[in-house]
Write an enzyme that holds these catalytic residues in place. Structure first.
Site, PDB file in Angstrom:
ATOM      1  N   SER A 179      11.799   7.136   7.394  1.00 46.37           N
ATOM      2  CA  SER A 179      11.767   6.740   8.932  1.00 46.37           C
ATOM      3  C   SER A 179      12.326   5.502   9.284  1.00 46.37           C
ATOM      4  O   SER A 179      12.175   4.371   8.537  1.00 46.37           O
ATOM      5  CB  SER A 179      10.216   6.837   9.197  1.00 46.37           C
ATOM      6  OG  SER A 179       9.926   6.581  10.641  1.00 46.37           O
ATOM      7  N   CYS A 186       6.856  -4.358  15.785  1.00 45.40           N
ATOM      8  CA  CYS A 186       6.550  -3.289  16.686  1.00 45.40           C
ATOM      9  C   CYS A 186       5.105  -3.708  17.135  1.00 45.40           C
ATOM     10  O   CYS A 186       4.440  -4.067  16.432  1.00 45.40           O
ATOM     11  CB  CYS A 186       6.641  -1.976  16.439  1.00 45.40           C
ATOM     12  SG  CYS A 186       8.213  -1.335  15.699  1.00 45.40           S
ATOM     13  N   CYS A 230       3.157   8.719   1.045  1.00 45.95           N
ATOM     14  CA  CYS A 230       3.610   7.788   2.113  1.00 45.95           C
ATOM     15  C   CYS A 230       3.946   6.418   1.156  1.00 45.95           C
ATOM     16  O   CYS A 230       3.014   5.764   0.826  1.00 45.95           O
ATOM     17  CB  CYS A 230       2.793   7.738   3.023  1.00 45.95           C
ATOM     18  SG  CYS A 230       3.360   6.459   4.420  1.00 45.95           S
ATOM     19  N   SER A 258      11.655   6.548  15.187  1.00 44.84           N
ATOM     20  CA  SER A 258      10.513   5.973  15.590  1.00 44.84           C
ATOM     21  C   SER A 258      10.849   5.727  17.130  1.00 44.84           C
ATOM     22  O   SER A 258      11.691   4.894  17.215  1.00 44.84           O
ATOM     23  CB  SER A 258       9.776   5.058  14.918  1.00 44.84           C
ATOM     24  OG  SER A 258       9.422   5.222  13.915  1.00 44.84           O
ATOM     25  N   LEU A 259      10.722   6.593  18.079  1.00 43.19           N
ATOM     26  CA  LEU A 259      11.023   6.470  19.372  1.00 43.19           C
ATOM     27  C   LEU A 259      10.202   5.907  20.409  1.00 43.19           C
ATOM     28  O   LEU A 259      10.481   4.682  20.832  1.00 43.19           O
ATOM     29  CB  LEU A 259      11.440   7.975  19.876  1.00 43.19           C
ATOM     30  CG  LEU A 259      12.170   7.980  21.391  1.00 43.19           C
ATOM     31  CD1 LEU A 259      13.560   7.288  20.996  1.00 43.19           C
ATOM     32  CD2 LEU A 259      12.441   9.426  21.597  1.00 43.19           C
ATOM     33  N   HIS A 260       8.998   6.293  20.544  1.00 42.14           N
ATOM     34  CA  HIS A 260       7.826   5.854  20.946  1.00 42.14           C
ATOM     35  C   HIS A 260       7.749   5.426  22.860  1.00 42.14           C
ATOM     36  O   HIS A 260       7.131   4.941  23.191  1.00 42.14           O
ATOM     37  CB  HIS A 260       7.393   4.430  20.238  1.00 42.14           C
ATOM     38  CG  HIS A 260       7.153   4.572  18.922  1.00 42.14           C
ATOM     39  ND1 HIS A 260       6.690   5.875  18.470  1.00 42.14           N
ATOM     40  CD2 HIS A 260       7.407   3.866  17.883  1.00 42.14           C
ATOM     41  CE1 HIS A 260       6.591   5.872  17.099  1.00 42.14           C
ATOM     42  NE2 HIS A 260       6.953   4.894  16.714  1.00 42.14           N
ATOM     43  N   CYS A 272       7.061  -6.331   7.533  1.00 41.70           N
ATOM     44  CA  CYS A 272       8.046  -5.752   7.967  1.00 41.70           C
ATOM     45  C   CYS A 272       8.514  -6.788   8.987  1.00 41.70           C
ATOM     46  O   CYS A 272       7.677  -7.569   9.804  1.00 41.70           O
ATOM     47  CB  CYS A 272       7.410  -4.626   8.969  1.00 41.70           C
ATOM     48  SG  CYS A 272       9.008  -3.525   9.762  1.00 41.70           S
ATOM     49  N   GLU A 289       0.886  -1.150   0.070  1.00 47.23           N
ATOM     50  CA  GLU A 289       0.043  -0.010   0.039  1.00 47.23           C
ATOM     51  C   GLU A 289       0.875   1.144   0.045  1.00 47.23           C
ATOM     52  O   GLU A 289       1.933   1.077   0.451  1.00 47.23           O
ATOM     53  CB  GLU A 289      -0.891  -0.192   1.070  1.00 47.23           C
ATOM     54  CG  GLU A 289      -1.964  -1.067   1.091  1.00 47.23           C
ATOM     55  CD  GLU A 289      -2.623  -0.946   2.486  1.00 47.23           C
ATOM     56  OE1 GLU A 289      -3.957  -1.490   2.522  1.00 47.23           O
ATOM     57  OE2 GLU A 289      -2.037  -1.059   3.604  1.00 47.23           O
ATOM     58  N   CYS A 301       1.678  -1.865  15.786  1.00 45.18           N
ATOM     59  CA  CYS A 301       1.901  -1.736  14.383  1.00 45.18           C
ATOM     60  C   CYS A 301       1.220  -2.913  13.423  1.00 45.18           C
ATOM     61  O   CYS A 301       1.722  -3.804  13.931  1.00 45.18           O
ATOM     62  CB  CYS A 301       3.225  -1.345  13.617  1.00 45.18           C
ATOM     63  SG  CYS A 301       3.346  -1.036  11.942  1.00 45.18           S
ATOM     64  N   GLY A 336       6.925  -1.431   6.031  1.00 47.60           N
ATOM     65  CA  GLY A 336       8.334  -1.933   6.074  1.00 47.60           C
ATOM     66  C   GLY A 336       9.279  -0.936   6.802  1.00 47.60           C
ATOM     67  O   GLY A 336       9.035   0.085   7.245  1.00 47.60           O
ATOM     68  N   GLU A 337      10.580  -1.555   6.911  1.00 46.80           N
ATOM     69  CA  GLU A 337      11.852  -0.887   7.491  1.00 46.80           C
ATOM     70  C   GLU A 337      12.809  -0.403   6.274  1.00 46.80           C
ATOM     71  O   GLU A 337      13.356  -1.097   5.723  1.00 46.80           O
ATOM     72  CB  GLU A 337      12.330  -1.629   8.468  1.00 46.80           C
ATOM     73  CG  GLU A 337      13.509  -1.140   9.097  1.00 46.80           C
ATOM     74  CD  GLU A 337      13.556   0.195   9.640  1.00 46.80           C
ATOM     75  OE1 GLU A 337      12.659   0.698  10.409  1.00 46.80           O
ATOM     76  OE2 GLU A 337      14.417   1.126   9.170  1.00 46.80           O
ATOM     77  N   CYS A 358      -0.938   6.158   9.837  1.00 47.80           N
ATOM     78  CA  CYS A 358       0.390   5.462  10.322  1.00 47.80           C
ATOM     79  C   CYS A 358       0.122   4.059  10.929  1.00 47.80           C
ATOM     80  O   CYS A 358      -0.558   4.162  12.026  1.00 47.80           O
ATOM     81  CB  CYS A 358       1.109   6.414  11.392  1.00 47.80           C
ATOM     82  SG  CYS A 358       1.309   7.920  10.838  1.00 47.80           S
ATOM     83  N   ASN A 395      -3.243   5.074  16.039  1.00 44.73           N
ATOM     84  CA  ASN A 395      -4.206   4.785  15.149  1.00 44.73           C
ATOM     85  C   ASN A 395      -4.874   3.357  15.649  1.00 44.73           C
ATOM     86  O   ASN A 395      -4.137   2.265  15.183  1.00 44.73           O
ATOM     87  CB  ASN A 395      -3.997   5.014  13.565  1.00 44.73           C
ATOM     88  CG  ASN A 395      -3.708   6.276  13.509  1.00 44.73           C
ATOM     89  OD1 ASN A 395      -4.295   7.121  13.628  1.00 44.73           O
ATOM     90  ND2 ASN A 395      -2.392   6.383  12.816  1.00 44.73           N
TER      91      ASN A 395
HETATM   92  N1  SAH Z   1       9.575   1.001   9.772  1.00 45.90           N
HETATM   93  C1  SAH Z   1       9.609   2.606   9.784  1.00 45.90           C
HETATM   94  C2  SAH Z   1       8.544   3.116   9.019  1.00 45.90           C
HETATM   95  C3  SAH Z   1       7.093   2.892   9.026  1.00 45.90           C
HETATM   96  S1  SAH Z   1       6.261   3.240  10.145  1.00 45.90           S
HETATM   97  C4  SAH Z   1       9.563   3.128  11.323  1.00 45.90           C
HETATM   98  O1  SAH Z   1       9.332   2.337  12.238  1.00 45.90           O
HETATM   99  O2  SAH Z   1       9.690   4.090  11.395  1.00 45.90           O
HETATM  100  C5  SAH Z   1       5.717   4.898  10.124  1.00 45.90           C
HETATM  101  C6  SAH Z   1       5.480   5.500  11.575  1.00 45.90           C
HETATM  102  O3  SAH Z   1       4.098   4.894  12.035  1.00 45.90           O
HETATM  103  C7  SAH Z   1       6.186   5.057  12.783  1.00 45.90           C
HETATM  104  O4  SAH Z   1       6.793   5.982  13.568  1.00 45.90           O
HETATM  105  C8  SAH Z   1       5.594   3.863  13.349  1.00 45.90           C
HETATM  106  O5  SAH Z   1       6.035   3.665  14.723  1.00 45.90           O
HETATM  107  C9  SAH Z   1       4.356   4.713  13.418  1.00 45.90           C
HETATM  108  N2  SAH Z   1       3.133   3.728  13.853  1.00 45.90           N
HETATM  109  C10 SAH Z   1       3.152   2.346  13.638  1.00 45.90           C
HETATM  110  N3  SAH Z   1       2.103   1.783  14.038  1.00 45.90           N
HETATM  111  C11 SAH Z   1       1.220   3.027  14.429  1.00 45.90           C
HETATM  112  C12 SAH Z   1      -0.233   3.112  14.922  1.00 45.90           C
HETATM  113  N4  SAH Z   1      -0.939   2.139  15.052  1.00 45.90           N
HETATM  114  N5  SAH Z   1      -0.728   4.346  14.961  1.00 45.90           N
HETATM  115  C13 SAH Z   1       0.055   5.276  14.998  1.00 45.90           C
HETATM  116  N6  SAH Z   1       1.347   5.355  14.497  1.00 45.90           N
HETATM  117  C14 SAH Z   1       1.989   4.165  14.335  1.00 45.90           C
END
Ligand code: SAH
Length: 337
Positions: free
Chosen positions: A191, A115, A104, A213-215, A111, A90, A118, A159-160, A332, A289
C-alpha cells in the site's frame, strides 16, 4: 557482526565463498531460515558441526526481538518488536471469518508522509527497515502461530513502502521464493500514499498487488489530508493507476478512510465515481480508527452503507474493511510503537 537475514540471496552466496563454504550451503541455510524457521545455527543439522560453529561466529541469526504481544478480543494480535538500535516497530496478525490469516507488516520506523489522520505519521520518519527487519516480522509471527497457515501479507503497517524499495524488493524475493516462504504474488499487497515516481520504479521490479491510499477525491481536500498530494496531485496519481491497470495485473485497490463530515458526503462519493471512470479498480472503505491526539471521527454506519450502495450501482467493487484490533490500537493507522 552481520545479521544473516539482511543478506539477499546473491549476497548470501557471496558470503559462502568468503567463508570457504560450498556454494550450495547458501541454499541450505536459506531453507533452514525461511522454510523451517530455525532460530539457531545449531538446528541446521545437515551442515557439519564445524560449519555451524563458523556461521554462528560470523553471523547473528536475527536482529529483532518481540518485546510485547497484545491480544484483541477479535483474535487480532499486535506484536511489538525491538530493533538492534533500540527503536521499536509493530506488526499485526489478523484473522478473518473467511479463514484468511493476514500479517500486516511495517517497512519503516515512523513515516515521513505526515497524513493528518494517521498515528504513525505523528512520529515522523526515523529510518528505513532492513530486509532482515522486514522478514523477521513474518518469521516471529509464523513461529507464534505455528499451527496456522498465514495466507496473506499486506504492507500496511508503519511507514511508506515506496520510500524503501531496495529492502522491500529483496525481502519480497525471499517471501515469494517457492522453496522459501512461497507466498504467491496474488496474496501480497503493498500500500502506498502515492509516491508516483517510486510506484513506477516498484512495478518494474515487483509483480505484487498495489493498493493506493486515496482518501480524497479532489486536490484541495487531498492536499489537506495528505501532504504528499502537493507533490503528486490526483491527476498524476490517477493517470499512473489507469496505465498500470491496463497491464496484465489486477485492478488497483483504492483505500478510502471515512472521516465523518470531512470526506464522506454524497457529493464526494459521486466525485469518486467520476474520478475512477475508466480505471479498473476496487475500493476499500476504511472506517476511521480513532486515536487520542486527533479530532477526526469515524463516519456513521449509514453513511458508509450509502457509499457502498452508490459505488456498487456505479459498477465499482467495494468492500468495507472490518476494524480488527481497534481495542488494542492495532487497526489501520493506529500503529505508533
Ligand atoms: N504508507 C502506506 C501504508 C500504511 S497505512 C499508505 O499510506 O498506504 C495503511 C492504510 O491505513 C492506509 O490506507 C492509511 O491511509 C490508512 N490509515 C491511516 N490512518 C488511519 C486511521 N486512523 N484509520 C483508518 N485508516 C487509516
Amino acid at each position: 557482526m552481520k545479521t544473516i537475514t539482511n543478506l539477499n540471496i546473491s549476497a548470501l552466496k557471496g558470503e559462502m565463498e568468503t567463508l570457504g563454504l560450498k556454494p550450495f550451503t547458501a541454499a541450505q541455510i536459506l531453507q533452514w531460515l525461511y522454510q523451517k524457521r530455525a532460530a539457531t545455527f545449531d538446528e541446521m543439522t545437515n551442515l557439519s558441526a564445524e560449519n555451524r560453529k563458523k556461521l554462528a561466529e560470523y553471523f547473528s541469526i536475527s536482529s529483532t526481538k518481540v518485546v510485547d504481544v497484545k491480544n484483541s478480543s477479535d483474535g487480532t494480535c499486535l506484536f511489538l518488536f525491538e530493533l538492534s538500535d533500540g527503536k521499536k516497530i509493530e506488526a499485526v496478525y489478523i484473522t478473518a471469518e473467511s479463514g484468511r490469516k493476514t500479517i500486516c507488516l511495517s517497512t519503516q520506523v515512523g513515516c515521513a508522509m505526515d497524513c493528518t489522520f494517521c498515528r504513525t505519521g505523528q512520529m515522523g520518519l526515523m529510518r528505513n527497515l532492513t530486509q532482515g527487519e522486514i522478514l523477521e516480522q513474518v518469521l516471529a509471527i509464523q513461529r507464534c502461530f505455528s499451527e496456522e497457515q498465514i495466507t496473506n501479507l499486506v504492507f500496511m503497517g508503519m511507514g511508506e513502502p515506496m520510500a524503501n524499495i531496495p529492502n522491500l524488493v529483496s525481502a519480497l524475493e525471499i517471501l515469494q521464493d517457492q522453496k522459501l516462504f512461497n507466498f504467491s504474488k496474488r496474496k501480497i499487497t503493498v500500500s502506498t500514499a502515492g509516491l508516483v515516481p517510486k510506484m513506477a520504479e516498484f512495478v518494474k521490479q515487483s509483480n505484487v498487488h498495489i493498493a493506493v491510499s486515496l482518501h480524497a477525491t479532489n486536490d484541495a481536500l487531498r492536499d489537506q489530508l495528505m501532504p504528499i498530494n502537493k507533490r503528486y496531485p490526483l491527476k498524476v496519481l490517477i493517470d499512473f493507476c489507469r496505465n498500470y491497470s491496463q497491464g496484465p495485473r489486477n485492478r488497483v485497490t483504492f483505500e478510502y478512510v471515512m472521516l465523518k463530515d470531512v470526506n464522506d458526503s454524497v457529493e464526494l462519493c459521486k466525485e469518486l465515481i467520476q474520478l475512477l471512470a475508466g480505471v479498473p479498480s476496487k475500493v476499500n472503505l476504511i472506517p476511521f480508527n480513532p486515536f487520542p491526539t486527533v479530532d477526526y471521527q469515524p463516519s456513521d454506519e449509514a453513511t458508509i452503507l450509502k457509499w457502498v450502495d452508490l459505488l456498487f450501482k456505479a459498477g465499482i467493487q467495494t468492500n468495507v474493511r472490518a476494524n480488527r484490533g481497534r481495542d488494542i490500537l492495532a487497526a489501520c493507522g493506529q500503529l505508533a510503537a
